[in-house]
Design a protein around this motif. Sequence first.
Motif, PDB file in Angstrom:
ATOM      1  N   ASP A 116       0.814  -1.219  -0.203  1.00 20.40           N
ATOM      2  CA  ASP A 116      -0.127  -0.051  -0.139  1.00 20.40           C
ATOM      3  C   ASP A 116       1.081   1.028  -0.462  1.00 20.40           C
ATOM      4  O   ASP A 116       0.350   2.616  -0.106  1.00 20.40           O
ATOM      5  CB  ASP A 116      -1.114   0.271   1.225  1.00 20.40           C
ATOM      6  CG  ASP A 116      -2.204  -0.951   1.360  1.00 20.40           C
ATOM      7  OD1 ASP A 116      -1.928  -1.126   0.314  1.00 20.40           O
ATOM      8  OD2 ASP A 116      -2.988  -1.351   2.073  1.00 20.40           O
ATOM      9  N   ASP A 171      -6.568  -0.451  -7.139  1.00 16.55           N
ATOM     10  CA  ASP A 171      -6.335  -1.535  -6.288  1.00 16.55           C
ATOM     11  C   ASP A 171      -7.761  -1.474  -6.395  1.00 16.55           C
ATOM     12  O   ASP A 171      -8.212  -0.693  -5.330  1.00 16.55           O
ATOM     13  CB  ASP A 171      -5.246  -1.290  -5.663  1.00 16.55           C
ATOM     14  CG  ASP A 171      -5.810  -2.622  -4.452  1.00 16.55           C
ATOM     15  OD1 ASP A 171      -6.161  -3.265  -4.269  1.00 16.55           O
ATOM     16  OD2 ASP A 171      -4.170  -2.407  -3.406  1.00 16.55           O
ATOM     17  N   LYS A 228      -9.349  -3.548  -3.884  1.00 14.98           N
ATOM     18  CA  LYS A 228      -8.602  -3.266  -2.862  1.00 14.98           C
ATOM     19  C   LYS A 228      -9.419  -1.428  -1.704  1.00 14.98           C
ATOM     20  O   LYS A 228     -10.127  -1.045  -0.708  1.00 14.98           O
ATOM     21  CB  LYS A 228      -7.850  -3.372  -1.468  1.00 14.98           C
ATOM     22  CG  LYS A 228      -8.148  -3.922   0.164  1.00 14.98           C
ATOM     23  CD  LYS A 228      -6.777  -4.336  -0.066  1.00 14.98           C
ATOM     24  CE  LYS A 228      -5.419  -4.142  -0.375  1.00 14.98           C
ATOM     25  NZ  LYS A 228      -4.755  -2.642   0.662  1.00 14.98           N
ATOM     26  N   ASP A 229      -8.970  -0.649  -3.125  1.00 18.09           N
ATOM     27  CA  ASP A 229      -9.036   0.826  -1.960  1.00 18.09           C
ATOM     28  C   ASP A 229     -10.574   1.433  -2.390  1.00 18.09           C
ATOM     29  O   ASP A 229     -10.884   2.354  -1.797  1.00 18.09           O
ATOM     30  CB  ASP A 229      -8.299   1.912  -3.229  1.00 18.09           C
ATOM     31  CG  ASP A 229      -6.300   1.142  -2.661  1.00 18.09           C
ATOM     32  OD1 ASP A 229      -6.759   1.095  -1.540  1.00 18.09           O
ATOM     33  OD2 ASP A 229      -6.226   1.705  -3.841  1.00 18.09           O
ATOM     34  N   SER A 284     -13.114  -6.956  -2.937  1.00 16.94           N
ATOM     35  CA  SER A 284     -11.654  -7.858  -2.081  1.00 16.94           C
ATOM     36  C   SER A 284     -11.445  -8.399  -3.364  1.00 16.94           C
ATOM     37  O   SER A 284     -11.712  -8.065  -5.035  1.00 16.94           O
ATOM     38  CB  SER A 284     -12.276  -9.150  -1.477  1.00 16.94           C
ATOM     39  OG  SER A 284     -13.201 -10.109  -2.631  1.00 16.94           O
ATOM     40  N   TYR A 285     -10.529  -8.980  -3.853  1.00 22.02           N
ATOM     41  CA  TYR A 285      -9.299  -9.668  -4.556  1.00 22.02           C
ATOM     42  C   TYR A 285      -9.889 -11.222  -5.096  1.00 22.02           C
ATOM     43  O   TYR A 285      -9.853 -11.884  -6.392  1.00 22.02           O
ATOM     44  CB  TYR A 285      -7.658 -10.561  -4.270  1.00 22.02           C
ATOM     45  CG  TYR A 285      -7.027  -8.805  -3.716  1.00 22.02           C
ATOM     46  CD1 TYR A 285      -6.937  -7.399  -5.154  1.00 22.02           C
ATOM     47  CD2 TYR A 285      -6.544  -8.752  -3.301  1.00 22.02           C
ATOM     48  CE1 TYR A 285      -6.196  -6.365  -4.770  1.00 22.02           C
ATOM     49  CE2 TYR A 285      -5.725  -7.409  -3.026  1.00 22.02           C
ATOM     50  CZ  TYR A 285      -5.224  -6.659  -3.335  1.00 22.02           C
ATOM     51  OH  TYR A 285      -4.940  -5.651  -3.509  1.00 22.02           O
TER      52      TYR A 285
END
Length: 587
Positions: free
Chosen positions: A384, A396, A398-399, A403-404
Amino acid sequence: MSQQPFVGRPTPITNATHTQQPSGMPIHKYGRYEQVDIPDRTWPDARVTKAPRWLSTDLRDGNQSLIDPMTPARKREMFDLLVRMGYKEIEVGFPSSGETDFAFVRSIIEEGAIPDDVTISVLTQAREDLIERTVESLVGARRATVHLYNATAPTFRRVVFRGSKEQIKQIAVDGTRLVMEYADKLLGPETVFGYQYSPEIFTDTELDFALEVCEAVCDVWQPAEGREIILNLPATVERSTPSTHADRFEWMARNLTRRANVCISVHPHNDRGTAVAAAELALMAGADRIEGCLFGQGERTGNVDLITLGMNLFSQGIDPQIDFSQIDEIRRTSEYCNQMEVHPRHPYAGDLVYTAFSGSHQDAIKKGFDAMEADAAAAGKTVDDIEWAVPYLPIDPKDVGRSYEAVIRVNSQSGKGGIAYVLKNDHKLDLPRRMQIEFSRIIQAKTDAEGGEVTPKAIWDAFADEYLPNPENPWGRIQLRSGQTTTDKDGTDTLTVEAVVDGVDTVLDGTGNGPISAFFDALAGIGVDARLLDYTEHTMSEGASAVAASYIECAIDGRVLWGIGIDANTTRASLKAVISAVNRAGR
């Protein structure tokens, strides 16, 4: 002598092969947009380096375009969402249009739902009775703006209003004066009051006339230090390229006489599908504020999309000053309020926009994540804390609260990279490249046979069934019970393995230059011809309870197969990996 083409050589494609033919459509019915004479334009060299002022018009422009307009409860849900996201200017309705909008404006004022730093805006046409009702709706508000509009474009002057330029300009002037009079009459000192004017259909209005009307309105309002006027220049119908839209804004910004106290606002619609580009270029041309709706909701093809605009800034390292960190909540709330679904390919927010099905895309994404981890470790930082650089993912996930898990999904178009990513991300298994290829063929056969998408659970189930026998699924000739090794002073390892072989408890003994070599020697005693080709291992966790994964590539009776073993003891993990490959050979 020129070279003669050989028999069977394909005929090369020529330009003539691809000559387009007339469509037969009635193009004579449509005129071209007017260009702007501004040869020294400066906006092409400009960059957007900070967030503009934002105004959400979801509760007005967005709401009036719905088949089923929002109920009061849905309107309040949308208003509260916009406040949570950080919008400081919100157009909350058209209170003179009916009791529903009027009552909603009154409710959020009387219930104290409007934060002190949020300015609400209400729209009105330039008629005295409508203006009075509009201003009346704002009584008691802390910060409020009245937004007055009238159409100024030639077609509207000729067809709709049948008025001259002077008459159309007078509507704007008289409307502005009436707004000021009723504000003085009805609003108390507790209200910080502002004014906005829109020459509607600005993009079809002659520039010199649009300027003339705006200047006449300013003459009435008298903008000065601490007394701003907002001039909104709407692309009510998007007519031109974004570049010409920017030219119009630069021309207006240059020619307004009280520019320092004028907020120039952009309100693009999406008739040509370029509203986002038009808004961004207008900012480069000097505009100060953007009006739009979440996910581009609005009349016909929609208003400009505030989500895309804000996230475009974020993706360039510019703080949009709006919180998009829970994009799925924003989408769900918008879908509930508007009763319309957001497209799965919508930029930044759609269900599938961070998902790769293509094998080459998946492979690149997996390598990108691996490189990010390596670069962060080399710099002594976390992922990060370094610049984001993953192929095919502009931000990203996640931002924005994703979730991945859904970044890589597997179907018949997928490859080894996507499958390997799922196993690494979900199960901490970092498969060697050749093992990725082997297992991807197994999944490919599954998708070809069954069609559709293969879920992460289905991938894991297939992997476990192929490589990891267990008490619930005890396939294969050999099941390991225990193993012990001793090392002679000359470095030779002696291995004793207790196992079940073909259903019979058996003790296997072998020697070699390591436990794996000794195990191959022991297997020869039961007729297994195995040879080591490759071996790798890694830990799957840290600390005292760390678990290791071992991967072994073997040549077994002329076949090349991989096996995997997972155990807290690395030697047992390697023995399990050999057994995995041997069992697969006899399956």
